[in-house]
Design a protein around this motif. Structure first.
Motif, PDB file in Angstrom:
ATOM      1  N   ALA A 718       0.830  -1.208   0.000  1.00  0.00           N
ATOM      2  CA  ALA A 718       0.000   0.000   0.000  1.00  0.00           C
ATOM      3  C   ALA A 718       0.863   1.256   0.000  1.00  0.00           C
ATOM      4  N   LEU A 719       1.923   1.238   0.808  1.00  0.00           N
ATOM      5  CA  LEU A 719       2.760   2.440   0.925  1.00  0.00           C
ATOM      6  C   LEU A 719       3.578   2.681  -0.347  1.00  0.00           C
ATOM      7  N   LEU A 720       4.056   1.608  -0.975  1.00  0.00           N
ATOM      8  CA  LEU A 720       4.802   1.767  -2.235  1.00  0.00           C
ATOM      9  C   LEU A 720       3.877   2.311  -3.321  1.00  0.00           C
ATOM     10  N   HIS A 721       2.650   1.804  -3.314  1.00  0.00           N
ATOM     11  CA  HIS A 721       1.714   2.276  -4.327  1.00  0.00           C
ATOM     12  C   HIS A 721       1.351   3.742  -4.088  1.00  0.00           C
ATOM     13  N   ARG A 722       1.222   4.073  -2.776  1.00  0.00           N
ATOM     14  CA  ARG A 722       0.925   5.467  -2.432  1.00  0.00           C
ATOM     15  C   ARG A 722       2.053   6.371  -2.928  1.00  0.00           C
ATOM     16  N   LYS A 723       3.288   5.913  -2.725  1.00  0.00           N
ATOM     17  CA  LYS A 723       4.447   6.708  -3.144  1.00  0.00           C
ATOM     18  C   LYS A 723       4.426   6.900  -4.668  1.00  0.00           C
ATOM     19  N   GLU A 724       4.158   5.825  -5.379  1.00  0.00           N
ATOM     20  CA  GLU A 724       4.138   5.918  -6.840  1.00  0.00           C
ATOM     21  C   GLU A 724       3.035   6.868  -7.301  1.00  0.00           C
ATOM     22  N   THR A 725       1.890   6.771  -6.616  1.00  0.00           N
ATOM     23  CA  THR A 725       0.754   7.616  -6.980  1.00  0.00           C
ATOM     24  C   THR A 725       1.077   9.090  -6.741  1.00  0.00           C
ATOM     25  N   GLU A 726       1.853   9.357  -5.667  1.00  0.00           N
ATOM     26  CA  GLU A 726       2.284  10.736  -5.399  1.00  0.00           C
ATOM     27  C   GLU A 726       3.097  11.327  -6.544  1.00  0.00           C
ATOM     28  N   GLU A 727       3.756  10.432  -7.305  1.00  0.00           N
ATOM     29  CA  GLU A 727       4.647  10.902  -8.379  1.00  0.00           C
ATOM     30  C   GLU A 727       3.922  11.101  -9.704  1.00  0.00           C
ATOM     31  N   ILE A 728       2.621  10.867  -9.741  1.00  0.00           N
ATOM     32  CA  ILE A 728       1.849  11.040 -10.979  1.00  0.00           C
ATOM     33  C   ILE A 728       1.895  12.509 -11.415  1.00  0.00           C
ATOM     34  N   ARG A 729       2.119  12.721 -12.691  1.00  0.00           N
ATOM     35  CA  ARG A 729       2.085  14.084 -13.258  1.00  0.00           C
ATOM     36  C   ARG A 729       1.220  14.035 -14.511  1.00  0.00           C
ATOM     37  N   GLN A 730       0.541  15.142 -14.757  1.00  0.00           N
ATOM     38  CA  GLN A 730      -0.292  15.166 -15.966  1.00  0.00           C
ATOM     39  C   GLN A 730       0.580  15.497 -17.174  1.00  0.00           C
ATOM     40  N   LEU A 731       1.404  14.543 -17.535  1.00  0.00           N
ATOM     41  CA  LEU A 731       2.353  14.698 -18.647  1.00  0.00           C
ATOM     42  C   LEU A 731       2.189  13.505 -19.574  1.00  0.00           C
ATOM     43  N   PRO A 732       2.517  13.705 -20.864  1.00  0.00           N
ATOM     44  CA  PRO A 732       2.456  12.572 -21.794  1.00  0.00           C
ATOM     45  C   PRO A 732       3.602  11.595 -21.519  1.00  0.00           C
ATOM     46  N   PRO A 733       3.489  10.377 -22.018  1.00  0.00           N
ATOM     47  CA  PRO A 733       4.575   9.404 -21.861  1.00  0.00           C
ATOM     48  C   PRO A 733       5.881   9.976 -22.369  1.00  0.00           C
ATOM     49  N   GLU A 734       6.955   9.589 -21.690  1.00  0.00           N
ATOM     50  CA  GLU A 734       8.254  10.211 -21.952  1.00  0.00           C
ATOM     51  C   GLU A 734       9.249   9.126 -22.377  1.00  0.00           C
ATOM     52  N   ALA A 735       9.970   9.420 -23.429  1.00  0.00           N
ATOM     53  CA  ALA A 735      10.998   8.470 -23.894  1.00  0.00           C
ATOM     54  C   ALA A 735      12.217   8.558 -22.984  1.00  0.00           C
ATOM     55  N   LEU A 736      12.819   7.390 -22.721  1.00  0.00           N
ATOM     56  CA  LEU A 736      14.000   7.355 -21.878  1.00  0.00           C
ATOM     57  C   LEU A 736      15.127   6.654 -22.618  1.00  0.00           C
ATOM     58  N   ARG A 737      16.322   7.222 -22.400  1.00  0.00           N
ATOM     59  CA  ARG A 737      17.518   6.578 -22.958  1.00  0.00           C
ATOM     60  C   ARG A 737      18.211   5.878 -21.792  1.00  0.00           C
ATOM     61  N   PHE A 738      18.571   4.607 -22.014  1.00  0.00           N
ATOM     62  CA  PHE A 738      19.276   3.874 -20.968  1.00  0.00           C
ATOM     63  C   PHE A 738      20.668   3.580 -21.485  1.00  0.00           C
ATOM     64  N   ASP A 739      21.642   4.142 -20.795  1.00  0.00           N
ATOM     65  CA  ASP A 739      23.036   4.061 -21.261  1.00  0.00           C
ATOM     66  C   ASP A 739      23.627   2.696 -20.890  1.00  0.00           C
ATOM     67  N   TRP A 740      23.100   1.684 -21.601  1.00  0.00           N
ATOM     68  CA  TRP A 740      23.539   0.318 -21.275  1.00  0.00           C
ATOM     69  C   TRP A 740      23.111  -0.592 -22.423  1.00  0.00           C
TER      70      TRP A 740
END
Lengths: 744, 136
Positions: A718-740
């Motif tokens: 519950a607490l991990l999900h709460r933390k993740e939910t706190e990080e929600i932003r009204q932004l479109p999906p974002e591309a990520l580069r992984f240097d690996w």
């Protein structure tokens, strides 16, 4: 016969170690309605009972005579006996009818009338009645403290701990009868060390019990046993008159008494006279009240397995408790002797007294391990103390105990053992060594105690009982050895005898050593908002069990710094058909950096990407900002995936393989058991996602199912999900580069 | 009438059977050997007060018991145990129980207890609960 494996499994269950039989009234083996039970009747002529429950005065046995003279209030009887039993039952269950009204009417009932009222009530109605009819406003609890070796240091340590745990009374008994004075002394000293005002008793033969009380070694007596037939009564070596006299003898020394009775004892003693257990118990209760006992220990007590072998047995035991409380008697409601092999059954049975609350929910609770309990095992024992504390916390019920820390227990156990050591040294009893004291502090049972020669103890006990020394010498001994508080508490118990306040119904001493009884703390329950309610400091105490911890830093070890080399480079777009999108949650790899199972997010990503690469495809990482929901993360990922396949991963590790054409809550594979997932699971997930993208035949990844994981980890989840939910932003999906780069 | 609990009512005038007031029953006095077990003996008046408190609260039978107990406060410890033993079934003849009743009434001024024992004697006679010769 067909051999059903599930029946073999059932056969192995604890419940099937019990005996279950059909009723057999002729042998007294029926709990509540024998065809030989009399119908209620009462005929009064010139102020004298001439017929009682179908029996004419000329045929009265001793119990009938005693009940006719002392057990029924003849002024109330005509009204009470004329009242329809069903209506009476209604009044008992009805929270709007006050306790006082029923107390008055019940005193005019014959034993058969009491049983007839019970006939109309189910257990829920009886529990309602009991919550209202309990004598004292605040329920309490009693502990049993004994051990097989009669070790005084261990008895004192156990009594001290039981007192600290909140038990209002402590009862001991003996393996060897001659140990009685010393066992009584050990728990008296231990209990008054743990908390001043805890009352103590020693269950032994009646005359010996009276001698112990007169020496000041006990502060109350409980096992004044009564039986529902004349023969059983005589076999118990008493008559209603001798019991009544005994009650007065105790009271004449300022000592509280409580009688004992219970369903099944007469059948066990072979003289039930074909009557039901409940009818005989009703007779016991009328005798008990008639003799002037302020209360009763009932609820089958040591015979409990007998009613439990019969249909309706546990209901009848509750009916016993209710009948007693109707008669204004303090009830110590059983739950003491070992009643079942089955943890489910024993807990369920307890609820009938635990939920309504009785004057003493147990009579008593074994504060020692089962092997050391000399009262028949102990239905709940020291190993169940945490379970019991949790039951109180779960239901917000005051079961009369509190949870204590290990340090508190060690301190009070040492103090109790040292106090009895000092008394023995000062009075010249056989030495209690420091080694014994320390063993008593840490012992689980008497098996952990050094061997002690019982012969000199018994000789010293004989001399102590025969001589002039008494509790006063114990007080002086404690004071001389520096145990000032224990000495003061012991003497205060003695001084209380001069007042006699604790002779009144349901009396206990609270934590301030103030008496609480039917006189100054009567039960005033009349439904919601009335009566005793668990609140304030007591609720905090019940809630704060020793295992409870703050959830605030529960997930601290799953948080961390953003993954090195995982960088955003703008809004995510749809890619080519050789890709699998790896969609991650808002907190993934930046706020939360490990799964619930402790796998670093960096390792998760590497495993998934490696799996995808093993099937010749490319993994592309996309962060979903607008949702913390696993299905949504996977679903949006699939919309962006050139192959139409995506893996969605929440920060806690829960994952999904999604396909563009599936409904949001549908999936190709779901991995809900995040705590059980390994790096290899994530790698296999990557491989499978790539195979779906390549339209290859694919076997779902095998997952380990641990049904306990949810139970263990639900707060973290519950607490991990709460933390993740706190990080929600009204932004479109974002591309990520992984240097690996995966090595494939 | 004193108020409950008597222990904390200064008007209850509690004192021991030997005449000490409650405040004199201290640990120091106990260590000094000035207080004995007899100083923990409740007196008749306190028990009668408790009987009245019980009666007013509706506990009549308890009140009767406490009234018997008030009478028994003056009976020495050893004798009270003997009296109880005599009242147990099969212990006494009818005459012995009648003598016990008389002793209670005449030596200890305990008429309620005396009547209680007489009543028991009659019931024991009717129900064959008096002392019998040994069965073997």
């Amino acid at each position: 016969m067909t051999n059903l494996l599930r029946f073999r499994a059932l056969d192995e269950r604890d419940i099937n170690k019990e005996t279950f039989v059909e009723p057999w009234p002729e042998a007294g083996l029926t709990v509540a309605d024998s065809p030989y039970d009399p119908q209620p009747s009462l005929r009064i002529e010139a102020g004298r009972v001439v017929e009682l429950d179908g029996r004419l005065e000329a045929d009265f046995d001793t119990l009938d005579t005693f009940i006719a003279r002392y057990g029924i209030d003849l002024t109330v009887a005509p009204e009470a006996m004329a009242l329809d039993s069903l209506q009476f039952a209604h009044m008992l269950a009805d929270i709007n009818i006050p306790r006082k009204t029923l107390l008055r009417l019940a005193t005019g009932c014959t034993p058969a009338k009491l049983v007839d009222i019970m006939r109309h009530m189910n257990v829920l109605e009886m529990m309602n009645g009991l919550a209202k009819m309990r004598v004292r406003r605040v329920p309490a609890n009693q502990a049993h403290v004994t051990n097989r070796r009669e070790n005084p240091a261990l008895l004192a340590a156990d009594a001290a701990e039981a007192a600290l745990r909140g038990f209002s009374e402590i009862e001991t008994t003996v393996g060897v009868a001659r140990a009685a004075p010393f066992n009584a002394l050990a728990i008296l000293v231990g209990a008054q060390t743990g908390r001043g005002g805890v009352m103590t008793q020693c269950a032994v033969e009646e005359a010996l019990g009276l001698r112990l009380a007169m020496k000041g070694l006990t502060t109350y007596a409980e096992t004044l046993s009564v039986y529902g037939t004349e023969q059983a009564f005589v076999d118990g070596d008493d008559s209603p008159w001798s019991k009544g006299f005994l009650a007065s003898a105790y009271a004449s020394r300022g000592v509280k008494v409580r009688f004992t009775s219970g369903t099944g004892s007469e059948a066990l003693m072979g003289s039930a006279e074909q009557r039901s257990m409940l009818y005989l118990e009703a007779r016991c209760l009328c005798v008990t009240r008639g003799a002037g006992s302020q209360g009763v220990q009932n609820g089958s007590i040591s015979c409990i397995a007998l009613p439990e072998s019969l249909p309706g047995g546990v209901r009848a035991v509750l009916a016993e408790n209710l009948m007693a409380s109707m008669l204004g008697l303090e009830v110590a409601s059983g739950n003491d002797a070992l009643a079942s092999h089955s943890a489910i059954r024993k807990s369920a049975k307890l609820m009938l007294q635990f939920i309504p609350g009785t004057d003493f929910i147990f009579s008593g609770y074994s504060a020692v391990p089962r092997r050391d309990n000399m009262f028949g095992g102990g239905n709940f024992d020291s190993d169940d103390l945490d379970d019991y504390a949790v039951l109180q916390r779960d239901m917000q019920i005051d079961g009369g105990t509190r949870s204590i820390s290990e340090a508190e227990a060690a301190e009070i156990r040492r103090a109790g053992a040292q106090a009895i050591q000092a008394v023995y040294a000062e009075l010249g009893f056989p030495t209690i060594t420091d080694v014994e004291v320390e063993a008593a502090v840490v012992a689980h049972s008497s098996d952990d105690m050094p061997v002690r020669d019982i012969v000199p103890d018994l000789e010293a006990a004989d001399a102590f009982l025969a001589g002039d020394r008494s509790v006063m010498d114990v007080v002086a001994a404690l004071a001389r050895r520096g145990f000032a508080q224990t000495a003061e508490n012991l003497l205060t118990m003695g001084r209380q005898r001069l007042a006699g306040d604790y002779l009144q119904p349901a009396a206990i001493f609270d934590r301030d050593f103030v008496v609480k009884s039917a006189i100054n703390d009567p039960n005033d329950y009349n439904g919601p908002g009335t009566g005793y309610r668990v609140s304030g400091a007591r609720w905090d105490e019940i809630a704060n069990i020793r295992q409870a911890k703050s959830p605030r830093d529960f997930i601290a070890d799953r948080l961390g710094l953003p993954i090195d080399g995982l960088d955003p480079y703008g809004p995510a777009k749809r890619g080519g058909h050789t890709e699998v999108v790896v969609a991650i949650g808002p907190a993934f790899g930046r706020i939360i950096t490990q799964t619930i199972g402790g796998i670093p997010h960096e390792e998760v990503l590497k495993a998934v990407l490696t799996g995808i690469a093993e099937e010749g495809l490319i993994g592309r990482i996309v962060r979903i900002w607008h949702s913390s929901d696993c299905a949504e993360i996977g679903h949006v990922g699939a919309q962006l995936s050139g192959s139409g396949i995506a893996i969605g991963i929440q920060s806690r590790g829960t994952s999904i393989i999604h396909r563009v054409d599936l409904a949001r809550l549908n999936n190709l594979e779901l991995f809900p058991q995040s705590p059980s997932m390994t790096v290899e699971t994530y790698r296999a997930m990557g491989r499978n996602a790539a195979r779906y993208a390549a339209k290859k035949i694919t076997t779902p990844v095998p997952v380990t199912v641990d049904n306990w994981a949810r139970l263990r980890l639900i707060v973290k989840t519950a607490l991990l999900h709460r933390k993740e939910t706190e990080e929600i932003r009204q932004l479109p999906p974002e591309a990520l580069r992984f240097d690996w780069e995966p090595e494939v | 009438m004193p108020t409950y609990p008597l222990y904390s009512d200064p008007h209850a005038d509690l004192h021991t059977a030997s005449g000490r007031v409650l405040g004199e029953v201290t640990v120091a006095a106990t260590v000094a050997g000035e207080i004995t077990l007899d100083d923990l003996q409740i007196d008749k008046a306190a028990l009668q007060a408790q009987a009245e408190i019980a009666r007013q609260a509706g506990y009549d039978q308890l009140a009767q018991n406490l009234a018997r107990a008030a009478e028994l406060t003056v009976v020495p410890r050893a004798e009270i145990i003997d009296m109880y033993q005599q009242l147990r079934p099969g212990r006494s003849s009818h005459a012995e129980l009648m003598a016990l009743a008389t002793r209670l009434e005449e030596v200890y001024a305990a008429p309620i207890c005396g009547a209680f024992v007489r009543e028991a004697a009659q019931v024991y006679l009717e129900r064959n609960m008096l002392r019998r010769p040994p069965a073997f």
